[in-house]
Design a protein around this motif. Sequence first.
Motif, short mmCIF file in Angstrom:
data_model
loop_
_atom_site.label_atom_id
_atom_site.label_comp_id
_atom_site.label_asym_id
_atom_site.label_seq_id
_atom_site.Cartn_x
_atom_site.Cartn_y
_atom_site.Cartn_z
N ASN A 387 0.83 -1.22 0.00
CA ASN A 387 0.00 0.00 0.00
C ASN A 387 0.85 1.25 0.00
N ALA A 388 2.00 1.22 0.66
CA ALA A 388 2.81 2.43 0.77
C ALA A 388 3.45 2.77 -0.57
N ASP A 389 3.58 4.06 -0.83
CA ASP A 389 4.27 4.53 -2.03
C ASP A 389 5.75 4.65 -1.71
N ILE A 390 6.50 3.62 -2.00
CA ILE A 390 7.92 3.57 -1.67
C ILE A 390 8.69 4.29 -2.77
N SER A 391 9.29 5.41 -2.40
CA SER A 391 10.04 6.18 -3.39
C SER A 391 11.28 5.41 -3.80
N GLY A 392 11.50 5.33 -5.08
CA GLY A 392 12.62 4.60 -5.62
C GLY A 392 12.28 3.17 -6.00
N MET A 393 11.23 2.62 -5.38
CA MET A 393 10.80 1.27 -5.74
C MET A 393 9.50 1.29 -6.52
N LYS A 394 8.46 1.87 -5.93
CA LYS A 394 7.19 1.99 -6.63
C LYS A 394 7.10 3.30 -7.41
N ILE A 395 7.68 4.34 -6.84
CA ILE A 395 7.70 5.65 -7.51
C ILE A 395 9.10 5.85 -8.08
N PRO A 396 9.23 6.13 -9.36
CA PRO A 396 10.56 6.23 -9.97
C PRO A 396 11.40 7.34 -9.37
N TRP A 397 12.72 7.14 -9.45
CA TRP A 397 13.70 8.17 -9.14
C TRP A 397 14.31 8.65 -10.45
N ALA A 398 14.65 9.95 -10.47
CA ALA A 398 15.30 10.53 -11.64
C ALA A 398 16.78 10.71 -11.36
N TYR A 399 17.57 10.65 -12.42
CA TYR A 399 19.02 10.78 -12.32
C TYR A 399 19.50 11.72 -13.41
N VAL A 400 20.16 12.82 -12.98
CA VAL A 400 20.72 13.79 -13.91
C VAL A 400 22.23 13.68 -13.81
N GLY A 401 22.87 13.18 -14.85
CA GLY A 401 24.29 12.90 -14.79
C GLY A 401 25.12 13.88 -15.58
N MET A 402 26.41 13.90 -15.23
CA MET A 402 27.42 14.64 -15.99
C MET A 402 28.60 13.71 -16.22
N CYS A 403 29.60 14.18 -16.89
CA CYS A 403 30.76 13.36 -17.21
C CYS A 403 31.45 12.89 -15.93
N PHE A 404 31.71 11.59 -15.82
CA PHE A 404 32.39 10.91 -14.70
C PHE A 404 31.49 10.71 -13.48
N SER A 405 30.29 11.28 -13.45
CA SER A 405 29.40 10.97 -12.33
C SER A 405 29.02 9.50 -12.42
N CYS A 406 29.01 8.83 -11.27
CA CYS A 406 28.91 7.38 -11.31
C CYS A 406 28.03 6.85 -10.19
N PHE A 407 27.70 5.59 -10.30
CA PHE A 407 27.04 4.84 -9.24
C PHE A 407 27.87 3.59 -8.99
N CYS A 408 28.14 3.31 -7.68
CA CYS A 408 29.09 2.28 -7.30
C CYS A 408 28.41 0.92 -7.27
N TRP A 409 29.25 -0.10 -7.03
CA TRP A 409 28.73 -1.48 -7.01
C TRP A 409 27.70 -1.61 -5.91
N HIS A 410 26.52 -2.13 -6.27
CA HIS A 410 25.45 -2.33 -5.29
C HIS A 410 24.40 -3.28 -5.88
N VAL A 411 23.56 -3.77 -5.01
CA VAL A 411 22.38 -4.52 -5.42
C VAL A 411 21.16 -3.72 -5.02
N GLU A 412 20.02 -4.00 -5.65
CA GLU A 412 18.80 -3.26 -5.35
C GLU A 412 18.26 -3.69 -3.99
N ASP A 413 17.46 -2.80 -3.40
CA ASP A 413 16.82 -3.11 -2.12
C ASP A 413 16.02 -4.39 -2.25
N HIS A 414 16.16 -5.22 -1.26
CA HIS A 414 15.47 -6.51 -1.20
C HIS A 414 15.82 -7.39 -2.41
N TRP A 415 16.95 -7.08 -3.02
CA TRP A 415 17.44 -7.84 -4.17
C TRP A 415 16.37 -7.94 -5.28
#
Length: 1455
Positions: A387-415
């Motif tokens: 029922n809850a609107d979980i931001s990032g899981m049910k509600i999308p997140w936006a990503y605005v990138g530039m050169c060399f901006s990165c995301f590190c090694w990870h797995v998603e919440d609850h895999w």
Amino acid sequence: MNIENYISPPEAPVFYPTCDEFIDPLEYIEKIRPIASRAGLCKIIPPKEWQPPFCINVDEFRFTPRIQRINELEAGTRAKIKFYERLTKLFESQGLKLKIPTVEKESLDLAKLHKIVKEEGGYYICCSQKKWASVARKMNFHDTQTSRVLKQHYEKLLLSFDVYETGIYEEHTDATSQNETKKGNNLKTVESNGTMKNGNKRKDTSSPTMANNIDPFANFICKSCARGDDDSCLLICDICDNCYHTYCLIPALVEIPRGQWRCPKCVAQLYHTATPSDAYGFEQSGREYTLGEFGEMSDEFKRNYFKKPLSEILPEDVEQEFWRILSLPEASVKVEYGADLQTGDLGSGFPTTRTKNLNENDKKYLNSPWNLNNFACHYKSVLRYINADISGMKIPWAYVGMCFSCFCWHVEDHWSYSINYLHWGEPKTWYGVPGSSAEKLENCMKSYAPDLFSKTPDLLHHLVTTMNPSILLREGVPVVKTNQQAGEFVVTFPRAYHAGFNHGFNFAEANNFCPADWLPMGRCAIDHYKEVKRYSVFSHDELICKLASECQYLDPAIGDATKFELDYIVKQEKNSRKLAYDQGVTDGDRVCFELMPDDERQCDACKTTCFLSAVSCLCKPNILVCINDINQLCSCSPKKYCLWYRYTIDEMLNMVDALRERLDLCQKWKTLVNRLISTDHGNLIDFNDIEKHTTSGVLCLRDDIRVKMEEKLAEAIEYRQLAKNILKRIARKEEPIENNNNEEDLTKKKKILNDENKVTLNDINQLKTRVKSIGITFHEMNAIQTILADCLRYQDEIKTLLQSDKLESTDVYSNYIERSDQYNIELPIIERLKLFYQASVWYELVQKSLNRTISPSKLRSLITSGQAFQALHQQIQQKVTELQVQLQQLEYWDEKSRQLTKEEPRPTLHTLEQFIKSADEANIHLGSIDKIKSLIIECHTWNEKFEQMQQGEHYPFLSSYEQLYEQARHFHIDLEPLKLIEQTILQARSWLEKTQTVFRRPDSSLTILEMITPRVSVAPKTITKKRQASKRITGDGPTNEAIGVLDDTIARILASDENDPETVYKVYREATMKEIECLNELRENNQKKRLDSSSIYCICEKPYSDLLLQCDLCNEYYHRNCLPYHGSDTNTSVWWICDFCIRSRRPRLQDVVKLLSNLQKLTVRLPEGEILQCLTERAIAWQEKAEAFLASPVLRELSTVKQENKIIKDEHINDPNKPEIRNFDSETFRSSNNSAENQLENLLIEGGLLEIYVDQIKLLTKLVNSSRRSNLSSSDKPKVGRSQTEKNKSTTIRKRKSYEVLSKTDKTIRRKRSRKSFLPEQRSSESQPGASAPVVYVSSMIDIQQTTIKTSPKSDIEHDNNPSLISDDDNDTNKKGSAIGGIEDECAVDNGACLKPSGSSIKWVCCDACERWFHLVCVGLTSVKKKEEFKCNQCKQLSLSTVSSSTSTPTMLVT
């Protein structure tokens, strides 16, 4: 790591779904999962047709990015930086400054040295086992002495670091504190027993003697060995004054340090205070950006960094530089990354319900399943049940990138699964590791940076640590790579580690989804979270219970997975509660955990979110633990604990049973489906059983099976509907048809409907085959089978009937045909039965036809129709042969009769009669012979009618002859009177054409009757004036179409041959009287219009103005420009008739008499001839009346008086000194004058109505003009609007001999009168008020009587183009004129300059202004064009002076 060692990982799978595959995203991902999950991630490129709009306003989207220091993100680099930070802090805690030594001309990498020594077993192992040479080799040093140098540097710089990192001095400090605490407790215990008090109180009660005996050097004792000897090696701490021997320190000091010295205890305290625990995460930027501002900053950074235009920077260059930066600790690069931006607040790039101004093409993306706002709530995703609107899981997140901006090694919440869509911008590079190799990656990173993970076990959950994929590949970790372009999706799978970076400015959007296969992975993720004590996003147990409670709405795959999970958690919960009860927990309460905030129901021990149960204690009311961590709650007895539970064990078991029942239905459904999709359909399945399962919503099928089953069900529904339609068509009742047509059409419609609604055996057999192929049956098929059996029995009976040797009557066949209607099934044998029925009907028809007369065509038709039945029965074949013999005989006579009626020359009536006589003798009865008999009768009737016409008192009219001729033309018989009639008709039509040519004007389309028949209304209809006038002016139609209303009495009289010419003439006389009355009434009305200022005039229907001309017949006024010829000839006419009062060319009376003489030669009467005869008699009668009027003495005496009066007046004008002479026009003469003028006016009006030109009309018009001029001369005041004109006239007239008596001689005066239309500058003067149509003065009645009226050598018919203008000049140039005073007129050239030409053809010209005559040669002309204006020199000068001096519009001299 050197950049040369970087190895690019292999490419991840890329999928290109078709439009059909792209419909359902989770189905497509499930389809590709076996391949894509082995790589950990994949790229999906949508079809070209899928182009969603970007729905974010770049100027209103504002966000604060994170700051990323790229060189600190790599695990090895981060460990090295942290090492140097701690080492530096240690030296600072000791009051020293760290100096990096140099070995072999390079700075010694202390971090690497420390790591290698640690890997070799530590300092003491390296010393005891002499491993320093190996350490030097691993440090890439080749000098043999370097190993000793490394050992010395390690002892000096790193050995103390190892000691302090182990926490030995912290443990020593804690042990000392504990000993003191225990000692204090012992003292307290003694005090409680009453034998000893605590230390403080004992110090207060001690004697002074004891205090004075304390040794002052007792504090200078080594804290390590508790000895005070060897003062030379005893060091005193500058902070706490504690003492330590140099050799008791770890490591031992060789010499006494210079400067301040701090004990290990103080150093440890300062070191750990100065180096707090690592805090992970990224700091926020101090600036807020819009998309446009961030893009400008990003592009500027990239250009400046690479020192190239953006278009020249390759993705490979960016990737190489990115990993180079991460491998160098000293390479400090700082970028900003707009990550984890909540689209619920800032807005989504995909269309949402809040998006405005969407066009029709963009609205289809609003509910698209690939719209990430709808992805998590897909019916196959279990996240939709949270029922809850979980931001990032049910509600999308936006990503605005530039050169060399990165995301590190990870797995998603609850895999969970994740999906990322790059809306636009530069590429994003992804690296992925499959979930099966997740532990390999974790172990590899822990071994690569053990210090980081030892301090922070959940380091990978912080998303701040990355590792070069080349290192992972070398360690055996499978890594894949993909470059995500704009408009492409990247999907990651459960527990798949992934990392990546951006090549430049871009905008992406991502969220999570969890299909059925994720549920086991979700359970493993929760167990893992408990181990590392990480908070969960939602309760996994709560999700499973929610799915079980809504099992009737679950997707089958989710239902299966839910059952497995529910069984597991119920079993675990049952065992855990049993253990809790066994430990002594007795109290329990039901709690709705879902209503509690997550932070209030988290286990204090493992940080998991409790849902099914939890344990609390009164000693810690705000703390609870999960039932598995009951032992970590507190030290109280379990009897004091309270067990919180959401469901009882029985309720959970019931939930399991309900879900199992649901799944059992699914299993039954699967069994049923397996039977349906198999090829063996020996036993058909009832459709009702299938409906029971489908209506219950049980569709636990694999996708491919579900597709097949859906196809089967669709076919079953289609076939069932087909069976229903067949039953309906079989058992249908005839619907009433609207009887709008005749009976034959109604029968045809019924037949068509019957044929369309009938069912064929082929339809039924095909349906049976189809039903058997799908393995499904229904009760409609049973009903069809019963009806089909009856039809087959009926078909067998028909076969027996048709095989009989005797042709049955029509009643027998019709009865069987009627029986077929009750089934409404189209049997092939019915058509053969109908053929037998038709054959029987034909046979009976032949029997009846042979007993009466029959035509060859009818007989031939019978034979033709009978030949179709010859093969059916022998009796039919015999009858056809008999008819063919009879046909040959009839065809002979029929052909003979047809040739007779069509042969040329046409046969005579006698020939036909002889042929009919021969046919009667041969007893031949044919339709063609009957037609010849009827034709003979019609010919005799026609002859009788012709004889009656010839014997009549009067000739018949032409129409009667034409009707008789048309009737005879169709007989095709040579009749004797026919040639005479044809000749007569041709002569009559020839006369009509000549008469038409004589009367019709070139621009008219009137018939002869319309031109010469009297009118009951002379004026044209007012409603058509403008329209007809516009036609005349523009040339769109004939000129004289408005002729008034004709008298229809004459037409009715002329329609019958019975009316004699006397009757026609009588009616014509009455019509002429009506015409005159109507004209007089019209003249009176038009004259009265001048009294009404609101009256309208002319065909343009405008008010009165001085620019109007008046018709002398109807008294109507017209504008010159509105006339058909713009009134161009009115200046030379003495009596002007408007275009609406005249209908024909008005030929001369002599020409009409010639036409009538030709008419008398015809043997038929013509309506036009009758009317023309009456018109001619009317014209002759008027001519006699005009001659009588002209010869009357009253008119002669009146004219003489007027002439004398006018001469006297002229003399008075020429000589003003003469005394005024009394006017001879006394009252007596005035009365006589008025009577004569009225008679003259009426006579002219009556003559104006004639459509024949009589010569006396011209004399009367001259007389009218003379009378008008006399009236002008005798009046004291001129007419209104003519004062200036008359003045000019009088001036001109005094110079002319205008009033001399006309001579009776035949001497010809050669004159040419110009009839050219006025020039534009002259029209204004001619249109002055009071200007009238030009007239011709006649000096006396004697002159008129003496003027000889002669007919032109050539008729005026061919030359009179404007008969409404009656001129005072003759049309022929050589026509003899009137002599004035018995001599010729003299040339009026000034100053006697006349050249006096001689010869037989002297040409003259008249001045249009002063009317003086000039020789052409005297005025310098050789010829004058018709209607060309001419002015003498005197008049030209007068016109110029008048224009210059007068302010009013100049008038024109009018004669």
